[in-house]
Each structure stands twice: as structure tokens, then as C-alpha cells.
Write a protein that holds these residues in place. Structure first.
Motif, short mmCIF file in Angstrom:
data_model
loop_
_atom_site.label_atom_id
_atom_site.label_comp_id
_atom_site.label_asym_id
_atom_site.label_seq_id
_atom_site.Cartn_x
_atom_site.Cartn_y
_atom_site.Cartn_z
N SER A 291 0.83 -1.21 0.00
CA SER A 291 0.00 0.00 0.00
C SER A 291 0.86 1.26 0.00
N MET A 292 1.91 1.27 0.81
CA MET A 292 2.77 2.45 0.88
C MET A 292 3.58 2.64 -0.40
N ALA A 293 4.02 1.55 -1.00
CA ALA A 293 4.76 1.65 -2.26
C ALA A 293 3.86 2.21 -3.36
N THR A 294 2.61 1.79 -3.36
CA THR A 294 1.65 2.30 -4.35
C THR A 294 1.39 3.79 -4.13
N LEU A 295 1.23 4.18 -2.87
CA LEU A 295 1.00 5.59 -2.56
C LEU A 295 2.18 6.44 -3.01
N ALA A 296 3.39 5.95 -2.78
CA ALA A 296 4.58 6.69 -3.21
C ALA A 296 4.60 6.86 -4.72
N ALA A 297 4.22 5.81 -5.44
CA ALA A 297 4.19 5.89 -6.91
C ALA A 297 3.17 6.91 -7.39
N VAL A 298 2.08 7.05 -6.65
CA VAL A 298 1.05 8.02 -7.01
C VAL A 298 1.53 9.45 -6.76
N LYS A 299 2.26 9.65 -5.65
CA LYS A 299 2.61 10.99 -5.19
C LYS A 299 3.98 11.47 -5.65
N VAL A 300 4.82 10.59 -6.19
CA VAL A 300 6.20 11.00 -6.50
C VAL A 300 6.27 12.06 -7.58
N SER A 301 5.24 12.16 -8.41
CA SER A 301 5.22 13.17 -9.46
C SER A 301 4.43 14.41 -9.06
N SER A 302 4.05 14.50 -7.79
CA SER A 302 3.25 15.62 -7.31
C SER A 302 4.01 16.93 -7.45
N SER A 303 3.29 17.97 -7.80
CA SER A 303 3.90 19.31 -7.88
C SER A 303 4.13 19.89 -6.50
N ASP A 304 3.49 19.31 -5.50
CA ASP A 304 3.69 19.73 -4.11
C ASP A 304 4.93 19.02 -3.58
N VAL A 305 6.04 19.74 -3.52
CA VAL A 305 7.32 19.13 -3.16
C VAL A 305 7.28 18.55 -1.75
N GLU A 306 6.68 19.26 -0.82
CA GLU A 306 6.61 18.76 0.55
C GLU A 306 5.81 17.47 0.63
N GLU A 307 4.71 17.41 -0.10
CA GLU A 307 3.90 16.19 -0.12
C GLU A 307 4.69 15.04 -0.70
N ARG A 308 5.43 15.31 -1.78
CA ARG A 308 6.25 14.26 -2.40
C ARG A 308 7.28 13.73 -1.42
N ARG A 309 8.01 14.62 -0.79
CA ARG A 309 9.04 14.21 0.16
C ARG A 309 8.44 13.44 1.33
N ARG A 310 7.36 13.95 1.85
CA ARG A 310 6.71 13.32 3.00
C ARG A 310 6.23 11.91 2.66
N THR A 311 5.57 11.76 1.53
CA THR A 311 5.01 10.46 1.15
C THR A 311 6.10 9.45 0.80
N VAL A 312 7.09 9.89 0.04
CA VAL A 312 8.16 8.97 -0.37
C VAL A 312 8.95 8.50 0.85
N SER A 313 9.26 9.40 1.77
CA SER A 313 10.00 8.99 2.96
C SER A 313 9.16 8.08 3.86
N ALA A 314 7.87 8.36 3.97
CA ALA A 314 6.99 7.48 4.75
C ALA A 314 6.98 6.08 4.15
N ALA A 315 6.93 6.02 2.82
CA ALA A 315 6.91 4.72 2.15
C ALA A 315 8.22 3.97 2.36
N LYS A 316 9.35 4.68 2.19
CA LYS A 316 10.65 4.01 2.34
C LYS A 316 10.84 3.50 3.76
N ALA A 317 10.40 4.29 4.74
CA ALA A 317 10.52 3.86 6.13
C ALA A 317 9.65 2.64 6.41
#
Length: 379
Positions: A291-317
Motif C-alpha cells: 500500500s505504501m509503495a503504491t501511494l509513493a508511486a502516485v505521489k512521487v510526481s506531485s507538484s507539491d514538493v513537501e507532499e512528495r518528500r513526506r510520502t516517499v519517505s513514509a513509504a521508504k521507512a
């Protein structure tokens, strides 16, 4: 949100799965690891023929302009097969070129499987902080001169071109003053020391000694490469999360099969309730990681840089935590055989260990997650 695959995505996943089963099974993989090259030209050609190389490349450069979700599917299948070819290194390098909007000719070659790329980002002192850079880029009349050392460059010795981060101004740990370059791996002054990592992959330490590159080698804007470096690295983290999910699924299935066949006291050990509970915990970890890997894939292209960083790091952790629990549990449930190279589970465990450490480990991404603006307010 509907997370089911489209017909085209499912067909692509099935094609890679069939290729892995037929032409990249466990014995063939071990043979490739033991070879001098450490990779297979035949396997690379097969990936290109399947369209895996062209998938993330823009249509203008002969690719399919695949999204991060499309790439998630590919990386999961490659993870299940613990494929050791330089696919991740190449598509990560291609992401730098895509985001920089340059070197279209090289992207065309990537799409056709004609060249391999590698990202030379880490240094001995940097650990997970990619902004900690002492490699120097000095501007001159002919472009730039690079001097420094990059370490643990995944498939660095197999690459035709290297994406290199260097400091053109500022202090060692500044996010300003960073420049990115694409460098011919065979350029004068580039020397590479190739070695095998614990998971059977290849990495290299690369020295740059008075390496002259033209001004056209610069990716993006001089001394303003941090945002590009950060964004492309997050894309790489997303791919690693997807690969980890594939490995976690494969090692979970292998462990379940072992519990069904290994007997103790005249019955399969899978009959023991405590082992059934552990398998249930492994399954839950796997689904949370998915679920977290899928969410990261959805958000990694987000124009909201903070959202991208937050989601990708949450997924990796979260994926890192799942990888550690599932991997260690699988080894324990296999008993002593779980750490021998005769079983695929041992190779999967080693790959999960390396993924957890790549582009920031669990602790690094937890710290990055809580450092994002708005975390304390949300909490």
C-alpha cells in the motif's frame, strides 16, 4: 481509489513474469552472478525487447512515457525474480535526464537498450545525505573539470554514462552550489573499481581525476542542482520500494511453501500454530508495504514538493521496516538453511537488506519525514 491494473499493465506484468520464469530462473541467476561480467547481455536484450527499457522514456525519444505506477509493476516483477541486471541504475539515470529536459539522444539509446546509465551520487563521508559533496566541478573555457571520488555506485562499472553530482560553489553540506553532469564513463581521468555486493549486484568506486566535460554535460542550472537531485532520488526511492514489495512477496511465498513441505514430528511444520501466526504477520507486513509503495508511486510526481518528500519517505521507512521483519522471519522459519546460498530465500533476504540501505535507510527517512513542514501541526 481503484488500484486494480489495466489490461495493458497486467499483460506487461505477465510478460515479464514469464520471461523471469523461463529465462531468468534461480540457477541461471546464480550463473550470472558467478560470471566475470556479473550481468547478462542476453537478459538486457530481452528486457529491451519486452519494452521495459522504453517504458519510462518520453514518447518523443521513442519510449512509452510510462508513469511511476507503470514502473511499480515492472519493479515488482523484477523483485520477485531478484533480477540483478542494471535496470534500476539505468532508469534512475534516465530520470535525471528527463527532469533536466536534455540529452534526448541518450534517452533514445536508453529506450532501445543501447546504453546503460548509473547515478554516481554517494561519497565516503556522505552516508545518506546526498547534499554532502566534496567532489569539485571547476569551470573553465572548455566547460568543467571534475575531481573527486564517488562510492558504491550501483552498476557503475557496467554503465556507458554516469550522472555525477559535484560542488561548484558553497560549503560541503550546502544544498546550494550543487551541479549535476552526465559524464562518459570512458572519459580520460575516469577510473572505476568494480566489485560484487552482498546481494550479488555489482557496484563501483569511481575516481574523477581532472576529468574535462563540455558545458553541454551540465544538467539543469549550474550550482542549482539540488532540487533536481532530490526529486530524481525520490523517484529512485519509489522504484526501490516497488522492488522490495516484489521481493517480500517472493520470500513470503517461498517460506509458506517450505512450511508446507518441511516435516517435524511426522507433520508439516506449518501445522504448528505459532508458525501460522508468524506467517500471518509476514502477510500483513507485505500488504502494508504494498500500500505504501503504491501511494509513493502516485505521489512521487506531485507538484507539491513537501507532499512528495513526506510520502516517499513514509513509504521508504514503512517498506524498510517490513523488509527487515519479513526477511528475518523468513530466515528464522527456514532454520539454518535460510542463510545458505542454495536457497532463493537467502538471496532475497540479502537483496531486501541492500534495498533498505539504498538511497536512505529507515532511520534516515523517518527523520526526513518528521522534518517536513506541517508535521508537528498535523500531529
Amino acid at each position: 481509489m481503484d488500484f486494480s491494473l489495466t489490461q495493458e499493465q497486467q499483460q506487461f506484468a505477465d510478460a515479464i513474469k514469464r520471461w523471469v520464469a523461463k529465462d531468468y530462473n534461480f540457477e541461471q541467476r546464480k550463473h550470472i552472478i558467478r560470471s566475470e561480467a556479473g550481468v547478462s547481455d542476453t537478459a538486457w536484450s530481452a528486457l529491451a525487447e519486452l519494452g521495459a527499457m522504453a517504458l519510462p522514456i518520453p514518447e518523443a525519444q521513442g519510449g512509452f512515457d510510462g508513469s511511476a505506477i507503470d514502473m511499480l509493476i515492472v519493479m515488482q516483477e523484477l523483485g520477485r525474480g531478484i533480477v540483478i541486471e542494471p535496470y534500476f541504475a539505468t532508469v534512475l539515470g534516465a530520470e535525471f535526464l528527463k527532469q533536466a529536459g536534455s540529452h534526448a539522444a541518450i534517452l533514445e539509446q536508453v529506450a532501445g537498450g543501447e546504453v546503460k546509465l548509473a547515478a554516481a551520487l554517494a561519497e565516503k563521508q556522505s552516508r545518506h545525505d546526498l547534499f554532502d559533496i566534496v567532489t569539485i566541478a571547476t569551470k573553465n573555457a572548455d566547460g568543467f573539470v571534475l575531481n573527486g571520488v564517488k562510492t558504491i555506485v550501483l552498476h557503475g562499472a557496467q554503465a556507458d554514462h554516469l550522472i555525477v553530482s559535484a560542488r561548484s560553489s558553497g560549503n560541503q553540506r550546502d544544498t546550494t552550489g550543487i551541479s549535476l553532469f552526465i559524464v562518459d564513463a570512458k572519459a580520460a581521468g575516469v577510473s572505476r573499481r568494480d566489485y560484487r555486493t552482498i546481494d550479488g549486484y555489482r557496484a563501483a568506486d569511481i575516481h574523477f581525476d581532472q576529468v574535462q566535460v563540455p558545458a553541454s554535460a551540465l544538467l539543469g542550472v549550474e550550482a542549482a542542482g539540488w532540487e533536481l537531485l532530490d526529486a530524481a532520488s525520490d523517484y529512485g526511492v519509489t522504484l526501490l520500494c516497488a522492488e522490495a514489495v516484489g521481493v517480500i512477496e517472493a520470500i513470503t511465498n517461498a517460506t509458506l511453501e517450505y512450511l508446507k513441505t518441511r516435516q517435524q514430528f511426522g507433520v508439516p511444520i506449518g501445522k504448528f500454530q505459532v508458525l501460522q501466526h508468524r506467517m500471518a504477520e509476514m502477510f500483513m507486513e507485505m500488504e502494508q508495504a504494498r500500500s505504501m509503495a503504491t501511494l509513493a508511486a502516485v505521489k512521487v510526481s506531485s507538484s507539491d514538493v513537501e507532499e512528495r518528500r513526506r510520502t516517499v519517505s513514509a513509504a521508504k521507512a514503512r517498506v524498510g521496516q517490513a523488509a527487515r521483519f519479513v526477511g528475518q522471519s523468513a530466515v528464522q522459519l527456514h532454520g539454518g538453511m535460510g542463510v545458505t546460498n542454495e536457497l532463493p530465500a537467502a538471496h532475497m533476504f540479502k537483496r531486501l537488506t541492500m534495498i533498505e540501505l539504498s538511497l536512505g535507510d529507515t532511520d534516515h527517512h523517518l527523520a526526513r519525514f518528521v522534518a517536513q513542514p506541517g508535521f508537528k501541526q498535523a500531529a
